[in-house]
Enzyme design. Sequence first.
Site, short mmCIF file in Angstrom:
data_model
loop_
_atom_site.label_atom_id
_atom_site.label_comp_id
_atom_site.label_asym_id
_atom_site.label_seq_id
_atom_site.Cartn_x
_atom_site.Cartn_y
_atom_site.Cartn_z
N LYS A 20 17.04 -33.92 13.03
CA LYS A 20 17.05 -33.65 11.59
C LYS A 20 18.09 -34.55 10.92
CE LYS A 20 17.65 -29.60 8.53
NZ LYS A 20 17.94 -28.14 8.53
N SER A 22 14.57 -25.78 6.11
CA SER A 22 14.83 -27.16 5.74
C SER A 22 14.55 -28.15 6.85
CB SER A 22 16.29 -27.30 5.28
OG SER A 22 17.17 -26.97 6.34
N SER A 36 16.05 -22.02 8.59
CA SER A 36 15.61 -23.41 8.53
C SER A 36 15.10 -23.98 9.84
CB SER A 36 16.75 -24.29 8.00
OG SER A 36 16.98 -24.02 6.64
#
Length: 570
Positions: free
Chosen positions: A130, A214, A238
């Site tokens: 990420k 996210s 997330s």
Amino acid sequence: MAWEARAREKLDAINSSIPQNWRLNSPVPSAEEQRDLTGPYICQYLSSEEVEITECHAVYIVKNISCGRWRAEDVARAFCHRAALAHQMVSCLHEIFFDTAIKDAIALDEYFAKTGHPVGPLHGLPVSLKDQFHVKGVDTTMGYVGWIGTFQGKKDTAKHKTYESEMVRELRALGAVLYCKTSVPQTLMSAETMNNIIGYTWNPKNRNLSSGGSSGGEGALISLKGSPIGFGTDYSGSIRMPSAFNGLYGIRPSSGRLPYQGLANSMDGQNTVLSVVGPMSHSPASLRLMIKAILSQKPWLYDPLVVELPWRSDQEGETLRYIAGRTTETKLAFGIMRCDGIVQSHPPIMRALDIVTKVLTAAGHELVDWNPPSHQRAIDIVQACWVYDGGEDVHGSFELSGEPMSDKISWIFGSERREEMKASAIAKNNVAKRAFQKEYMDYWNSTRQRTRSGRPVDAFILPAGAATATRPGARTYAGYTTALSALDYSIVTLPVTTVDKKIDISEGFQPISDHDANVHSGYEPEIYHGGHVGLQLVARRFQEEKVLVIAEYLTDLISAQHSASQSAEA
């Protein structure tokens, strides 16, 4: 330079990093024409050898490389190619460094040829990250235009493109091959992934839906098998939501189990509810491989917030003995939470709970209704943390470029800064969290009064959201994941089924509030058809070993039930 030009320049740089021979010759069909891009659709652009490699789970990839059957270089090239295709289909990458990855893989092959043994337990395994992880040679923008070409928005030339997060160092030492960083929403505070650089990251299985947030870029990339395993972060869901939305296994460990040192973040320094880092993949075994490998590096020596807690095989063994009934007591006991009393989940999720209830009961395990202290209290505690600083951090990052906030973000932080919370108010919220954790602990302990064994339940199961995935324009609800963040439990998200428009219809729905009615109004069986349906499996704090054993066992039960149903239909 205007923010639009800076964003376009960055997007062009990302796309130009894709080798010419890996670029699609024509646009991807619309969602109406081709809803599902997974499986056969993306595989048409790959060689048979690339398909064989990229369809493997992480455990088997490491095994095949470590025994000399596959070369790390070939594996890296295959995943780089598939990741490039995935990005062109659903906009899931922020940073591409394929050339560096292939060089690293070649070096691993040379080491293996010279020594006859792998560098470490992740030798040659491609791992995606990420875009909160700092990796040498590439930007970390975290979706902010103002962060382009900087170190977290600051012109720190000593760290920009030279600094690496602690886990990046550990992954390299373990033999992993790092090759890309994945998309995130602005601020990280959204259940949909979109920003002004790469646009919107769609769900590859059903492009009417979001990939979540996210860690939405990770979810989309791994769903398309452009990565065998990757790392997301989880503050209020997330990792869990993108995993559920994309048919993946994802683990939210308790804070302090895995190293977060050196990651970029929003509202850094807010310590009431900590963001945690965890892997996402296609199997519980892959998650176990990764966590065991990271813990073998003794991260507590390098991250002051990591607890000295090596992998505990004895906890795995004890759980397996209960599963098999090889104890003087009964098998496992599970709590089942169908509704949190705030918003009811859509029909496919309720069917998934029915499936899990059926297979656990048939296997001889005990189920009890889970009616804990109000989750609304926990949601309020977590959401209060978002605005401790009055939006100073978030607004400051937007002001670096002048780019606009998305509606999802402005809903949280407003159009301008607010008054910062007083220390006394923050302290009061910390006390409220501690009180809620204690009350929830007492409730969990009290379940021993409702089990045949006299032991508290081993884990509880609940939805990962009110919807199987968020979608643009529809009301959403993230309370099922947000509330659990206040408790800091060990949680695995696991896939159960897919939406079936013929079965998953709304009949007799009775809203329990206006918010519930609004969320339910967004459910349309035709739009959601084919999408993944996942649930959360929750164990107590620092029980990552236990929850992964149960997740793997439950997966086997669900798979066997699915196979039996198919045979009966045939």
